[in-house]
Design an enzyme around this catalytic site. Structure first.
Site, PDB file in Angstrom:
ATOM      1  CG  ASP A 167     -11.004 -36.869 -31.238  1.00 35.08           C
ATOM      2  OD1 ASP A 167     -10.528 -36.257 -30.268  1.00 35.08           O
ATOM      3  OD2 ASP A 167     -12.011 -36.455 -31.840  1.00 35.08           O
ATOM      4  CE  LYS A 194      -8.299 -34.733 -32.719  1.00 41.83           C
ATOM      5  NZ  LYS A 194      -8.192 -34.624 -31.250  1.00 41.83           N
TER       6      LYS A 194
END
Ligand code: NDP
Ligand code: 2IT
Length: 448
Positions: A168, A128
């Site tokens: 995201d 991430k």
């Protein structure tokens, strides 16, 4: 030592080493506390220091992102990429642009991503990244300059077989386009598979935009069907008004459910007639405006300041699709008191640990994030596959595969929930499925 003792030791160790990383600690606690029976059955995991390895990212990259706004003023943000695990495939996971981004948040998201990605059954590791950059109120030009500066550092750490970022919170098709353009310019090579969530006209996958929200509904439908409860005619409360929320609402409506809310970080809309999706898309996707504008064209609907209030609205099914920790114990109690039957997590870790425990205690059907929202990254992996073969599949083909993947994730989680105790505890079922897969792959690859 017992599985329980090994887990307690690990959590204490994380608390000591990184005392300020509460979200990371919470997500590790959620995963590890449900895999104690697996640890008891495999004492070799402790000898091989499997947990010690799993809680340590393979690599963390932090960098400076300088950029200039439209008035010529200079800004400096922080950029990150947490490459948590490459045991099952190239690092894979989204980029988040939001002022709340810290190393703690990204470690928690990267840890979740490893196990979510393992559940998809596709060859992807976990990562991430992102930045504390706030895109709200910024022009396209400013967002482009930020993305170009971000990629000017990130490019050296990613690649189609190395690490494949995607979107995201705060990163959608526009940002992926700017990031891809800059990557291509620096590398001088058309590596389409370096990012997913691209527009379909430069080799994005059909149905990637819809995948997380649609996948959530496919998962929830599997969970409800198994209990003989349909979605038709049910009242749903959805939080968020971004990518996940929008397409969760779209699929829920196509299943005959009535979705009465959506929200952003300022407040929530309650429309007793059901959210008008075309109006929501116009506000969020076209005009990039605030959802309170919804009531200007829908005067029968209500707008309430404060996003937490959305959980006070009576519903059969709640779908948190905004951000982490949005359902705390108090909100969970309110939902249960109002008769909620099921909760499906579209966002990552939207329920706090005590809220999850409360739902499970009260026998609420609970679809945990890493299983229920895995449809987005699953279609990202299908985008990588399409890019590798330099072909593009139809919307129907991708959507059909997504449906099958969500069904398999549900079936595997259910099977492991049944094997290891409580047949309705899909949190444990999903964690056990994913953990076992990652642990066995790690052992087979030696001390990595
Ligand atoms: P978007 O940026 O498209 O939308 C986010 C939505 O949540 C917006 O309505 C935003 O409101 C709201 N929101 C964001 N942060 C907060 C906050 N701190 N408090 C209250 N509301 C907030 O993001 P996505 O829809 O892509 O992501 C939503 C969630 O789903 C995240 O948890 C993400 O990690 C998760 N997820 C996303 C996937 C994807 O494919 N995109 C895949 C799997 C999970 P505002 O505009 O006011 O900021
Ligand atoms: O949390 C997630 O799974 C995502 N943001 C999607 C990641 C991806 O690589 O598509």
């Amino acid at each position: 030592m017992s599985g329980k003792q090994y887990v307690e030791k690990m959590i204490a160790c994380i608390a000591k080493r990184d005392p300020d990383q509460k979200m990371f600690r919470d997500t590790v606690t959620e995963v590890l506390s449900s895999i104690e029976p697996v640890l008891d059955a495999h004492p070799n995991y402790e000898t091989a220091k499997i947990l010690e390895r799993m809680v340590e990212p393979e690599r963390v990259i932090m960098f400076r992102v300088p950029w200039q706004d439209d008035k010529g003023e200079c800004h400096v943000n922080r950029g990150f990429r947490v490459q948590m695990s490459s045991v099952i495939g190239p690092y894979k996971g989204g980029l988040r642009f939001h002022p709340s981004v810290t190393l703690d948040i990204l470690k928690f998201l990267a840890f979740e991503q490893v196990y979510k990605n393992a559940l998809t059954g596709l060859p992807i590791g976990g990562a991430k990244g992102g930045s504390d950059f706030d895109p709200h109120g910024r022009s396209d030009n400013e967002v482009m300059h930020f993305c170009q500066s971000f990629m000017t550092e990130l490019y050296r750490h990613i690649g189609p077989d190395v690490d494949v970022p995607a979107g995201d919170i705060g990163v959608g098709g526009r940002e992926i386009g700017y990031l891809y353009g800059q990557y291509k310019r620096i590398r001088d090579s058309y590596d389409a598979g370096v990012l997913t969530g691209k527009r379909v006209d430069f080799w994005g996958s059909f149905a990637r935009t819809e995948a997380t929200g649609y996948g959530l509904l496919y998962f929830v439908k599997n969970m409800l069907d198994a209990k003989g409860i349909g979605l038709k005619g049910k009242t749903l409360v959805v939080s968020g008004a971004g990518n996940v929320a929008t397409y969760a609402i779209e699929k829920a409506q196509s299943f005959g459910a009535k979705v009465v809310t959506c929200s952003d970080s300022n407040g929530y809309v309650y429309d007793p007639d059901g959210i008008d999706l075309a109006a929501l898309k116009d506000i969020k996707e076209v005009r990039r405006a605030r959802i309170k504008e919804y009531v200007q064209t829908h005067p029968h609907a209500e707008y309430h300041e404060g996003c937490k209030g959305v959980w006070t609205v009576k519903c059969d099914v709640a779908l948190p699709c905004a951000t982490q920790s949005e359902i705390d114990l108090e909100s969970a109690k309110r939902l249960v008191a109002n008769g909620v039957q099921a909760v499906g997590e579209g966002a990552n870790m939207p329920s706090t640990l005590d809220a999850i425990a409360y739902f499970l205690e009260h026998k609420i059907l609970f679809a945990p994030a890493k299983a229920a929202n895995a449809g987005g990254v699953a279609v990202s992996a299908l985008e990588m596959a399409q890019n590798s073969e330099r072909l593009q599949w139809t919307f129907e083909e991708v959507d059909g595969r997504l449906k099958d993947i969500m069904k398999r994730i549900y079936t595997n989680a259910k099977k492991n929930a049944e094997t290891y105790g409580d047949p309705d505890n899909l949190v444990a079922g999903a964690n056990i499925t994913a953990f076992s897969k990652v642990a066995e792959a790690m052992l087979a690859q030696g001390l990595v």
